[in-house]
Design an enzyme around this catalytic site. Structure first.
Site, short mmCIF file in Angstrom:
data_model
loop_
_atom_site.label_atom_id
_atom_site.label_comp_id
_atom_site.label_asym_id
_atom_site.label_seq_id
_atom_site.Cartn_x
_atom_site.Cartn_y
_atom_site.Cartn_z
N GLN A 51 11.72 35.19 -12.55
CA GLN A 51 12.47 34.12 -11.92
C GLN A 51 11.69 33.44 -10.80
O GLN A 51 11.78 32.21 -10.62
CB GLN A 51 13.80 34.66 -11.38
CG GLN A 51 14.78 33.58 -10.96
CD GLN A 51 16.10 34.15 -10.49
OE1 GLN A 51 16.20 34.67 -9.38
NE2 GLN A 51 17.11 34.09 -11.34
N GLU A 73 0.83 -1.20 0.00
CA GLU A 73 0.00 0.00 0.00
C GLU A 73 0.86 1.25 0.00
O GLU A 73 0.66 2.18 -0.79
CB GLU A 73 -0.93 -0.02 1.21
CG GLU A 73 -1.85 1.18 1.32
CD GLU A 73 -2.78 1.09 2.52
OE1 GLU A 73 -3.18 2.16 3.03
OE2 GLU A 73 -3.09 -0.03 2.97
#
Length: 381
Positions: free
Chosen positions: A281, A244
């Site tokens: 940026q 899982e």
């Protein structure tokens, strides 16, 4: 390690993407608002073969290896925006069907696993209790031997799929004085007298995956309901929880890929201060972080699948995959919302929902802190 894909595998990945985009996203904003589970979508996934991917062909499965299964789940995450549905599928596959496929008798496999593969049965595990979450083995729910059967008493909570499930793999103690050596797993049908399924919980995210309590009050089971042997519950649970942890978030690799593509496309066309925002940026670096996070998570997951297919893979590997994928999904969802600004905060963008859905991944199948504890212990710290 070779993670190259065959033409057949790549064709299957594309088929899963196209299936998911076409069949699994209808009315999602509305269904999320109403916490509505789609049994129709579930059956479509079964008919497509997704519920039988890792299981034997003789039982109706696809007989796929782990890497192919992970690739299919990745494709499902790319094409399907219903994270609740995918979470329910994962809980069914890894906590419900997998322990029966690994430890069940031929009769149990024939009775249950076939239905879990063809979609007629929904399954899940019952482990968590009001007094035991991260401390999974401190169970209060008991099974008392009575004649040729067992009687269960106690309760489970936060059980995924419970409101719609047909069968439960329930972990109890048959002798609390023995600690984890007394843990035993049982297969319990929904209509068993003495079992009550509670009302669905209302959750912050993954709302299309239903969740509730299970209450056992003198719930009588026949001896053949036991899964594996008496006292082997820890072995059964460890096997299923490791798979899982390693696979239930495979879809997030596809989800993060879609998030990145959409964020890049938006950054290329959205203009502010006379230029596209991708030129700033602050935005471009956020997108770079999303890209690096995606590719790092993808390779870590593929490595685990490769190890599993060769009979390897350890608890530390599954925990690292769970930790990295959950934390990466949360951050990528937040970054996607930040790139889209106010629009990303609106329900119609479907980005804010992914933030809510992603946060749950830090909790289920073992919290991020528990994964770090496991990793640290494997490092002998």
């Amino acid at each position: 390690m070779d993670f190259s894909w065959s033409d057949e595998q790549l064709a299957y990945r594309q088929a899963v993407v196209e299936f998911a985009q076409k069949e699994l996203n209808s009315r999602l904003i509305e269904r999320d608002h109403d916490s509505e589970f789609s049994r129709e979508a579930w059956q479509k996934c079964a008919d497509f073969g997704l519920l039988g991917l890792p299981f034997d062909v003789e039982l109706g499965g696809q007989g796929a290896d782990y890497l192919t299964t992970m690739l299919a789940m990745e494709a499902l995450g790319y094409g399907c925006r219903d994270n609740g549905l995918i979470f329910s599928l994962g809980a069914h596959l890894w906590s419900g069907a997998t322990p029966i496929a690994r430890f069940g008798t031929p009769e149990q496999k024939d009775r249950y696993l076939r239905g879990m593969i063809d979609g007629s049965l929904i399954a899940v595990q019952g482990m968590t209790e009001p007094g035991s979450g991260s401390d999974a083995y401190s169970l209060a729910t008991t099974a008392t031997e009575d004649g040729d059967g067992w009687v269960l008493n106690g309760s489970k909570t936060f059980i995924t799929n419970a409101p719609v499930a047909d069968v439960f793999v329930v972990f109890v103690s048959v002798d609390r004085s023995k600690g984890w050596l007394g843990l035993t797993a049982f297969i319990v049908d929904r209509d068993t007298p003495g079992l009550t399924v509670g009302k669905p919980f209302h959750k912050m995210g993954i709302r299309t995956s239903p969740m509730s309590e299970l209450i056992f009050e003198d719930c009588r089971l026949p001896a053949e309901s036991m899964l594996a042997k008496r006292g082997s519950g820890m072995m059964v649970f460890n096997h299923s929880i490791e798979h899982e942890r390693g696979a239930i978030l495979a879809h997030t690799v596809g989800t993060m890929e879609r998030q990145l593509e959409e964020a890049v496309a938006y950054a290329r066309q959205r203009k502010q201060f006379g230029q596209t925002i991708g030129k700033f940026q602050a935005v471009s670096h956020r997108l770079v972080d999303m890209k690096v996070r995606l590719e790092s998570a993808r390779l870590l997951m593929y490595r685990l699948g490769w190890e599993w297919d060769r009979g390897g893979g350890k608890a530390i590997d599954a925990s690292m995959v769970k930790l990295v994928l959950s934390e990466s999904w949360v951050q990528s969802s937040l970054d996607a919302m930040a790139v889209h600004g106010a629009y990303g905060y609106m329900s119609e963008s479907q980005i804010e929902r992914e933030v809510r859905d992603a946060l749950a991944s830090r909790i289920y199948s073992g919290t991020s802190d528990i994964q770090k504890n496991i990793i640290a212990s494997q490092m002998k710290l």
